[in-house]
Scaffold this motif. Structure first.
Motif, PDB file in Angstrom:
ATOM      1  N   ARG A 264      77.990   3.713 -35.999  1.00 13.12           N
ATOM      2  CA  ARG A 264      77.192   4.711 -35.308  1.00 13.12           C
ATOM      3  C   ARG A 264      75.713   4.489 -35.573  1.00 13.12           C
ATOM      4  N   LEU A 265      75.350   4.189 -36.805  1.00 11.67           N
ATOM      5  CA  LEU A 265      73.943   3.919 -37.119  1.00 11.67           C
ATOM      6  C   LEU A 265      73.451   2.699 -36.357  1.00 11.67           C
ATOM      7  N   ASN A 266      74.305   1.683 -36.243  1.00 16.68           N
ATOM      8  CA  ASN A 266      73.918   0.490 -35.482  1.00 16.68           C
ATOM      9  C   ASN A 266      73.698   0.815 -34.007  1.00 16.68           C
ATOM     10  N   ASN A 273      70.454   0.169 -42.877  1.00 13.03           N
ATOM     11  CA  ASN A 273      71.553   1.138 -42.971  1.00 13.03           C
ATOM     12  C   ASN A 273      72.158   1.172 -44.373  1.00 13.03           C
ATOM     13  N   ASP A 274      72.313  -0.003 -44.979  1.00 14.70           N
ATOM     14  CA  ASP A 274      72.934  -0.063 -46.308  1.00 14.70           C
ATOM     15  C   ASP A 274      72.122   0.726 -47.329  1.00 14.70           C
ATOM     16  N   ALA A 275      70.801   0.570 -47.288  1.00 13.61           N
ATOM     17  CA  ALA A 275      69.943   1.280 -48.236  1.00 13.61           C
ATOM     18  C   ALA A 275      70.006   2.790 -47.999  1.00 13.61           C
ATOM     19  N   LEU A 276      70.095   3.182 -46.737  1.00 13.15           N
ATOM     20  CA  LEU A 276      70.148   4.597 -46.410  1.00 13.15           C
ATOM     21  C   LEU A 276      71.438   5.225 -46.947  1.00 13.15           C
ATOM     22  N   PRO A 283      79.897   6.259 -48.728  1.00 10.92           N
ATOM     23  CA  PRO A 283      80.531   4.930 -48.668  1.00 10.92           C
ATOM     24  C   PRO A 283      80.263   4.246 -47.337  1.00 10.92           C
ATOM     25  N   LYS A 284      80.117   2.909 -47.401  1.00 13.17           N
ATOM     26  CA  LYS A 284      79.815   2.148 -46.189  1.00 13.17           C
ATOM     27  C   LYS A 284      80.914   2.260 -45.136  1.00 13.17           C
ATOM     28  N   ASN A 285      82.159   2.374 -45.597  1.00  8.97           N
ATOM     29  CA  ASN A 285      83.280   2.397 -44.656  1.00  8.97           C
ATOM     30  C   ASN A 285      83.676   3.807 -44.232  1.00  8.97           C
ATOM     31  N   ALA A 286      82.844   4.807 -44.511  1.00 11.12           N
ATOM     32  CA  ALA A 286      83.171   6.190 -44.177  1.00 11.12           C
ATOM     33  C   ALA A 286      83.278   6.370 -42.664  1.00 11.12           C
ATOM     34  N   ALA A 287      84.333   7.057 -42.235  1.00 15.16           N
ATOM     35  CA  ALA A 287      84.492   7.386 -40.814  1.00 15.16           C
ATOM     36  C   ALA A 287      83.786   8.699 -40.519  1.00 15.16           C
ATOM     37  N   MET A 288      83.410   8.879 -39.267  1.00 18.09           N
ATOM     38  CA  MET A 288      82.681  10.089 -38.888  1.00 18.09           C
ATOM     39  C   MET A 288      83.491  11.348 -39.198  1.00 18.09           C
TER      40      MET A 288
END
Length: 326
Positions: A264-266, A273-276, A283-288
């Motif tokens: 979504r961020l992309n 995005n990673d730093a945010l 977590p990076k793999n979190a679903a909405m």
């Protein structure tokens, strides 16, 4: 419309008195009182009541009740769900201006963090129920209509299926929705009472209850729910001026609830995005559908502060929805 049966009146009176201190009860705006069954119970409990009734068939009896109450009841011809329409010129009943309504009630605006200036009670019509709840949410986040006067408290009978959506938990992907996130962030949600549909009559010609059918969600009751706006809603970067943008960020996030937050961020063409996500401890793999309501607010505020976020991404959707809900 649904009309409460007499045996329910005592329960409703007790629920609305819950948490109130001794002495005179506060002013209560009751919408769609119909024949006044619940109105009488509220008057007996000491509430000063303004009854907003749209159906002229009920007005004569309500006005007779008003004349017998020595100023404790005021009856107004109007429809709560036709407050502040976008129509130009003078409004014709049952359309109502909230400014004129509040002036009539003697309610003046107070700061958001002040005490509740007014309590509202009524049974939400089942037709377009979800749309009506959305419109109230928009008004609260934008501090428009009734919320120009402060943290107005709602005490509403809503369907059990909509109450289930309002109180869903992250991960319950079929019922955890944008409406869930925004309601839980904006309101303190308290279930006061659950009542079977059989306790309500109707003014439909065929005498039926027209109970909405549902497959996935329970819907055997009407739920009396207290929605108290959160005092700390407008802390940080969320403000009435950018609340529409926040709402549509959440709504767009639930277009594909199982999609990853990074995707979504992309799609918003954001960098770093990673730093945010690391700074927000998400977590990076979190679903909405796995993010908590507070996560959405923190994400929005971080994007606002980062300078990476362009509100123009949502302008078309904001304008389209403004036209639709009015």
């Amino acid at each position: 419309r649904f009309i409460a049966c007499p045996q329910l009146a005592r329960t409703v009176r007790r629920c609305l008195q819950r948490g109130a201190g001794p002495g005179p009860q506060p002013l209560l705006l009751e919408f769609a009182p119909g024949p006044g069954i619940l109105t009488r119970a509220l008057l007996d409990a000491g509430f000063r009541v303004v009854a907003l009734e749209s159906n002229s068939d009920f007005l004569t009896d309500l006005q007779s009740l008003e004349n017998s109450q020595d100023g404790q009841l005021k009856v107004i011809h109007g429809d709560f769900f036709r407050l502040d329409p976008l129509a130009k010129g003078a409004l014709k009943p049952p359309a109502v201006s909230s400014d004129k309504l509040f002036e009539t009630m003697g309610i003046t605006a107070v700061p958001w963090r002040a005490d509740v200036p007014l309590k509202i009670f009524g049974i939400v019509p089942q037709q377009l129920e979800r749309n009506r709840l959305w419109r109230l949410l928009f008004a609260m986040y934008e501090c428009s209509s009734i919320y120009r006067y402060g943290r107005v408290e709602l005490n509403l009978f809503i369907s059990e299926k909509e109450y289930t959506v309002l109180t869903a938990k992250p991960g319950e992907s079929k019922i955890y929705q944008a409406l869930t996130v925004l309601a839980q962030l904006g309101y303190e949600i308290e279930l006061l009472h659950k009542e079977p549909w059989s306790s309500f009559a109707t003014n439909l010609k065929n005498g039926g209850l027209a109970i909405p059918k549902t497959v996935r969600l329970p819907n055997d009751h009407l739920c009396l729910v207290r929605l108290s706006p959160q005092q700390n809603l407008f802390t940080g970067g969320l403000k009435p001026s950018n609340a529409s943008t926040f709402i549509f960020m959440v709504k767009q996030s639930f277009a594909k609830p199982r999609s990853k937050l990074t995707d979504r961020l992309n799609s918003w063409s954001l960098d770093n995005n990673d730093a945010l996500l690391k700074a927000l401890e998400i977590p990076k793999n979190a679903a909405m559908c796995n993010l908590y309501p507070e996560d959405y607010k923190r994400l929005f505020e971080a994007l606002q502060n980062s300078g990476m976020f362009a509100e123009t991404l949502f302008n078309d959707e904001v304008l389209a929805s403004t036209r639709t809900r009015n």
